[in-house]
Structures are given as structure tokens and as C-alpha cells.
Scaffold this motif. Sequence first.
Motif, PDB file in Angstrom:
ATOM      1  N   THR A  38     -13.733  38.765  19.174  1.00  0.00           N
ATOM      2  CA  THR A  38     -13.683  37.349  19.102  1.00  0.00           C
ATOM      3  C   THR A  38     -12.287  36.969  19.162  1.00  0.00           C
ATOM      4  O   THR A  38     -12.360  35.795  19.677  1.00  0.00           O
ATOM      5  N   TYR A  39     -11.347  37.611  18.478  1.00  0.00           N
ATOM      6  CA  TYR A  39     -10.057  36.826  18.387  1.00  0.00           C
ATOM      7  C   TYR A  39      -9.041  37.415  19.401  1.00  0.00           C
ATOM      8  O   TYR A  39      -8.805  36.831  20.475  1.00  0.00           O
ATOM      9  N   SER A  96      -6.057  31.086  15.472  1.00  0.00           N
ATOM     10  CA  SER A  96      -6.400  31.541  16.691  1.00  0.00           C
ATOM     11  C   SER A  96      -5.939  30.214  17.634  1.00  0.00           C
ATOM     12  O   SER A  96      -6.358  29.189  17.669  1.00  0.00           O
ATOM     13  N   PRO A  97      -5.453  30.378  18.909  1.00  0.00           N
ATOM     14  CA  PRO A  97      -5.201  29.473  19.763  1.00  0.00           C
ATOM     15  C   PRO A  97      -6.185  28.904  20.630  1.00  0.00           C
ATOM     16  O   PRO A  97      -6.269  27.993  21.248  1.00  0.00           O
ATOM     17  N   VAL A  98      -7.216  29.972  20.718  1.00  0.00           N
ATOM     18  CA  VAL A  98      -8.368  29.602  21.648  1.00  0.00           C
ATOM     19  C   VAL A  98      -9.637  29.107  20.957  1.00  0.00           C
ATOM     20  O   VAL A  98     -10.812  28.848  21.587  1.00  0.00           O
ATOM     21  N   HIS A  99      -9.643  29.224  19.532  1.00  0.00           N
ATOM     22  CA  HIS A  99     -10.769  28.600  18.858  1.00  0.00           C
ATOM     23  C   HIS A  99     -10.590  27.224  18.209  1.00  0.00           C
ATOM     24  O   HIS A  99      -9.331  27.007  17.739  1.00  0.00           O
ATOM     25  N   GLU A 155     -16.843  29.555  10.681  1.00  0.00           N
ATOM     26  CA  GLU A 155     -17.173  31.097  10.599  1.00  0.00           C
ATOM     27  C   GLU A 155     -17.020  31.760   9.214  1.00  0.00           C
ATOM     28  O   GLU A 155     -17.687  32.370   8.850  1.00  0.00           O
ATOM     29  N   ARG A 189      -9.974  37.665  23.110  1.00  0.00           N
ATOM     30  CA  ARG A 189     -10.346  36.263  24.005  1.00  0.00           C
ATOM     31  C   ARG A 189      -8.608  35.899  24.393  1.00  0.00           C
ATOM     32  O   ARG A 189      -8.764  35.642  25.400  1.00  0.00           O
ATOM     33  N   VAL A 190      -7.731  36.090  23.627  1.00  0.00           N
ATOM     34  CA  VAL A 190      -6.391  35.623  24.097  1.00  0.00           C
ATOM     35  C   VAL A 190      -5.848  36.845  25.146  1.00  0.00           C
ATOM     36  O   VAL A 190      -5.167  36.320  26.142  1.00  0.00           O
TER      37      VAL A 190
END
Lengths: 327, 557
Positions: free
Chosen positions: A242-243, B112-115, B123, A246-247
Motif C-alpha cells: 500500500t505504501y 506518504s505522499p500519495v495517501h 489506518e 503506490r509511489v
Amino acid sequence: MLFFILKRIAGMIPAMLAISVLAFVVIQLPPGDYVSTYAAQIAQSGERVDSAVLESLRQRYGLGENVVVQYFKWIGGIARGDFGDSFEWRQPVTELIWGRMGMTALISLCTLVLMWAFSLPIGIYSAARQYSVTDYLSTAFAFLAMATPNFLLAIVLLYITTMWFGVSVGGLFSPAFENAPWSLAKLWDFITHAWVPIFVLGTAGTASLIRIMRANLLDELHKPYVEAGRAKGLPEARLILTYPTRVALNPFISTVGWVLPALISGELIVSTVLNLPTAGPLLLQALKSQDMYLAGAFILLSGGLVLIGTLVSDILLAISDPRIRLS
Amino acid sequence: MTDKPILRVSNLSVDFPMHKSVLHAVKDVSFDLHRGETLCVVGESGSGKSVTARAILQLVAKPGVITSGQINLASESGEIDIVALGNSGPAIRQIRGRRIAMIFQEPMTSLSPVHTIGHQIVETILLHEKISKEEARKRAAALLDRVRIPNPEAALDRYSFEFSGGMRQRAMIAMALSCNPEILIADEPTTALDVTTQAEILSLIRELQRDRGMAVLFITHDMGVVAQIADRVMVMFRGEKVEEANVFDLFARPQQAYTRALLGSVLKLETPAPRPTRPVAETPIAQINDLALHFPLNPGFFGRPTAYLKAIDGISLTINEGETVGVVGESGSGKTTLGRTLLRVYTPTDGQVNYRRGDGTTVDIASLGKAGMKSLYGEVRMIFQDPHSSLNPRMTIYQIISEPLRTNTDMSEHQMMDRVQELLTRVGLPADIGDRYPHAFSGGQRQRISIARAIAVRPRLIIADEPTSALDVSLRHQVLDLMRDLQSEFGLSYLFISHDISVIRYFCDRVAVMKNGRIVEIGDVAQICERPEHEYTRTLISAVPRPDPRLRADAPA
């Protein structure tokens, strides 16, 4: 988001025009035209060439005119959906190419999807278990696959299936289904034939995508946000998926832009070797005989496919990464 | 502190197997942590303080391994040994984030840059507690409100890159506190932040700790921060615990030689170095007049851009011969841009820089052509902040130092060799290291190499951009003293850029305080530091944590 897509589509129009000019110029580059090639063919077969007939052919096709005038005639027709007539086949280009172009798109799409389906998990696993046996195996496979030329793989595969298993896998359909309407049986026939070109086309790409995914993820795995995720108690597999993944996906998604053109140009050679009813062999023949409208249409449509690929990758990127969407 | 400690670390050792040897990062370290107290672990880079903190959560990065020792966490059913839990599996995950939470040094990259911020906090809550998503979201909003993030409901749906550094660290703290941990480990949480932001974050951590009775393990290299927040202090050096004491005792009566040396180098920076008096009639070497540098913010599809970033917004400043002028400001104030503009890394959009050359002629750097600038590189040089990235790793020390000689003088190879040896000796390095590569040297040694490179061509003006910020505190005054000696020897002038007011006070004659591309106040260092006139300067100076615990509000009389 909608504005973003519209802006991208608007940006495609000048690109498409540039491609059309380029396609036309490329076709005009070799000396002579279709009529001179035609005359050479007739002369070769020993018959007498009537220059009056040739001249009338030139008139009919408008080949004597200024190049610029020819271009605008051509592009003007395309704007109305008329790609002109093929000299060699004496048929409208549209009738000739839809099926073939469709097959090319279908094969390319299947290859792309399968490439992703294989390279993504292998790349992630390879990075998460760096320097494990699996990682070394996938690395060895990747380098081997990247170094093997497509056409060689095609020939070897043809040889093996024909000589050892006695199955003919050339073409995309068995003769029985060639002209039959689509049905479940025909689909199955397609699958049994299509795996060969998809395998041949996709191997090298899958290999390089595995390497790209592995390298991207390795860069991300040691970023502080991964450690922070671990510190808050996330299970390892969920954390990685998930982390950092994703990037790390970003450069991976961008690859659609270059994988598509690579597939289409690679397809030309492979299709010729495997005798596939796709655009490649027809384009090759059209270029050889200077069948300009047919060749032009192919080049234009291939360029269009590349642009669409880039658009799709841009949209996917914007969906997956808020930094692109919001800035 | 008579109650049972919540965490007992005993005889902890962590090893990193290297190529052929083993690095003992942490050696036989023991300490206790009690409820409601702040234990500061202080040490220079490589002292093992961060590794110790990570070991407590079993987060030691590969290839590091905990080789011996126990980390006992007090629980209802006796004690849990975290070392025995291993670094994966549900047992250790039950502790991470729930009982012991951690915040990190880099607020820019720890989220995180995308969440969205909300996603990351929710979470964490859902990982450890069986509540509904709506409840978790409500709690996350309350947490953001608690760490004073304005408009918390909306902030939940924002991404970390939409926040400033201080806001991100607040969000990180909210995330760490989301499951009411009993212990908070903070690994240099304010090092990457501006001093004013640092002061806010420190008081927030202190406040939250009092509210919740949390134990805080605070890792830092900054003695000023230690003096402000610690109850007890543990000093580490090369993986070993040197000393552990109450904060007031440690600062008043350090027992060990290393602690005394460490405090000494901090306190040395507290008083200005002796300076020769300035001559009555100053000769300016560079006069900056109304200098401006505006970057267009939008490309302007057709025609002119509509908005500009005013990185430098009308600056006038004079640097005199043999003088050190400091420029201090927070990140984004334009101080680094100013230094680079003086060397024409950027071309200013307005104003002049009248530079008086060695031969007495004056040139305007702001409008000088390429050839003119090239001839100036022998007179004006630069020293950079990061000694690790400002030296080409593929060039030998000799090649690095001789490069400006090669491009600016016509010395023979033989002469250059002699000069490089002489320079190396001058900056306090062995003369025979010319054929080695930068990676063989420590940060302090590399910065000496950078200085040797800068003075190789006998420049007259040196622009030093945070030359000591990447160095440990014990090395800072050594590098500054070297620069000071070179100044009196060669008659150098410095433009000294720093965010650290104590370094400026130690080293500079005059100082300019910058904010948003403008100079808000300029004057003699002593006057600015003792009697600042501008409001912003006052805030800046009072935000700097002083290395003296007696200045604290809760200090015993």
C-alpha cells in the motif's frame, strides 16, 4: 480532472497533425512513385510498358501534382473519413485496414496487459526479497529475455511447436475460422494461436518492466515513510503493497507511452515471421511498392495509437498520484 | 521516580556486519524510562543514539542485528522482552504504534505522499482498535485539532505535500498519538525545522506529555534542545553510554571528559570569538544596491507571467574589506539565493552589485558578461553547506583542490602540486592525501578540503553558505576558527550565510536579518543579538534554545 483530460486531448491535435506531415514526407522520400515501381514490375516480367498508360495512371492518381497539394488532398479526405484508395489492391484503404489495424490493437493490448500482469508481482517480489534466490532467478531471466531478438524467438518457437508437437501456430486463426463470425469456438481458436505472438512480443518488455519495477521499489523501500508505516504497526506485506508500491508505480505507468510504440514496431517483424493478419506485413508491402495512401494510413493510425497510449498513461498517473492531479 | 520504570533497557548491543568487519553500533547500553518523564539521548553523528531508539521498536535497518541484551516493557501481566519478540509477527506489531509510537526527523518524507493525512491516521487507529471507520475519523479530526492544525475536518482529506514542514510534523505527532501510546520515541523531530517552528513543536510535545503522562525518549544532537525539555539526559559516544544524569546536574557538573568537551564546544559558540577592531575608514569590497531576483510563478501561456516569486526583493548591503557579514534567516527567506546571485548562479532581475577588484577597478556583477564573470572566479569563491555532495566523488583530493588553479591561473603542474600540499597543511590536514578520494574523509575533514579549494586561488571574497550546518557541534568552532585565521592571514572578506544565530554571533562582525527576500534589520552582531529592534529578529533570537537548563520555567530556584 475533466479539465486535465480535455487539455491533454487538445494537446494531441497538433501532435497528430505533425505525425501526418511526417508520415507523408517519409512516404515521399524514396525516389519515384507507385507508377514507376509498377512499371519496373511489368518490365521485369518481360512485357512491354506503354508510357501512355503509365501517364494516364499518374493523372488518375494525381501523382504529377505538387507535393503540398497532394498532402492537402490526402489530409482533407481523411478529415471526411476517406483514406483514399490503395493502388495495388484497387480498393478503398478503409476496407483493407480496419481488420488488420484492429488485430494489431488487440494483440498489442493483450500483450501489454499480460506484460503488466507478470512483471508487476515479479518486480515487487524481487525488490522486497532483494538478493534472494527468486530475485537472482528473475534477474537472470530478465537479462536473457532482454538480449534475445524478437524474430529469433519467433522462429525458434515456430520450429519447436511444428517439429516437436506437430502443431501449426502461424497466423492468428485456423483456416476454418479465418472468415467465420466471432463465436466461443473462434475465440478459443484465437487464444490457441495468439499466445505465440503475445509471448514473442511480450517477453523482452516484461523483462525490462521487471527491472524497472524492482529498481523503483528498491528506491522507495528505504524512504522514511516506510519506516514510519512499520513503526505504527502495519504488517510487512500490507505495508509494502500500500505504501512504497503506490509511489513506485509512477514510472511504471509512464511506460505505457513507450511500450506501445515498441510493441507496434516490434510487431512488424514478428508478424512477418509468423504470418499474422495484422497491420505490419501489409504496411511493409505497401512501403515496398510505394502504395502511398495505404502506407500513409497505417503510419498515421500507428501514431494515433501511440498518442492514445500516452494519454491513457497520463490519465492513470493523475488518478494514482495526487501530486500530479493537484498541481 | 520511585515507581517501577515502564521500559528497562539492559545491556543492549546492536551490530552491523560490514564487508569484512563488524560495526558495533550500540555497545552494552542500559537505561530505564519512567512514566511521565523525558529522557534525552544526546550524541554526535555515529554515536548510536538513533539505532538505540530503533532497537526499542525492533526497527533496526538491515543488516543490523540486536546481538544481546533485553528491552523490557512493563505490562499488566509482568514484563515483555521486546528483543525476544523478533522484528516481525503480530506480537511486536501489537506494541508498535499502540504502546510505543515513534516520530521521525524528516517530516517532509515521513508521511506518504500519495495517501491523505486522514487515511494514514485512521489506518493506524483501525490497526489497533476495533472501532468503526466513522469513529476513527472523528478521533483523527480531534487529534489534528489537539495538535493545533487549523480546520481539522478539511485537513483530513489533504495530502502531506500541501502542508508546511511544521504542519507535517504536527500531523505526524497526531498519528503517533492516535492510539494513546505509553511511550513516545522522538528521533530528532525538530532538526529539519526552522527555529521558530522548532520552539512550537517542542512546547507541543511537552504539553501533550503532561496531559497524558507519557514517557518520552527524545533523541537529539542539540544541547540547547536538551536543556529546554529533558528531565534526565543520557550521553552517548561511539555506541557507548558515557554518562546519565539529571539535566540540571549534567549541565552544572558533567562527570565525564567527553560530556565536558561536548558542553564546552557548545558553550564556546555562546560567546563571540575575539575580533580585531574594525578600521575607522572602511573600504567596501562589494556594494549591493536594490538587488532583486523575481522568478515567474506561471509560465504565462502567451505573453507575460502574472505572478512572481520575489526570492530577493530589493536588498542593499555593503561588505567591507576584511569584514565578515552574516546573513541569517529561516528557510525560504532568500539567504541562499542571495549568495548564489552574487556569483551569478542566478542573474538578478534588477539592481547592482558593485564589486571592487584587486586592481582597484569596479565592476557590476549584476550585469557582467560571461567573460567578465570568468575572470572574477579567481577573486570570489564559494563554500557550500554539504561537504558530502559538494566534492566530486570521482576526483582525487589533488584534482579537486587544483581545479580552480587550473581554470584561473597558468601554474605548471609542479607548482600546483606544491600549492596543494601547502594548502592541505594550512587547513590542518596531512599533506600527502592528494591522491585519495573524498569518501575516505569525515564530514569535518571534507569541509576543510572545501575550504582549501576555496582559498587555492587566493580569493578576496568568499561566500560561505551554511558551511558548518552539516557538521557536529564539536567540529563547528574548529572550522570557524580556521576560517577566521585564514581571514587575518589573507585579508579575506566573508559573506556568511546561516540559519544558526549562535554561529553568526560567534563568527561575524555585522549581520543582516532576512525575511521573505528583504532585510528586516542590519547592524553590529553584538547589538543585533543583545538588543534586537525588529519584532522578527526578537522572535528569531528568543526561539533559539539556549544550552542552559536554568533558563527554563520549571528550573529549581
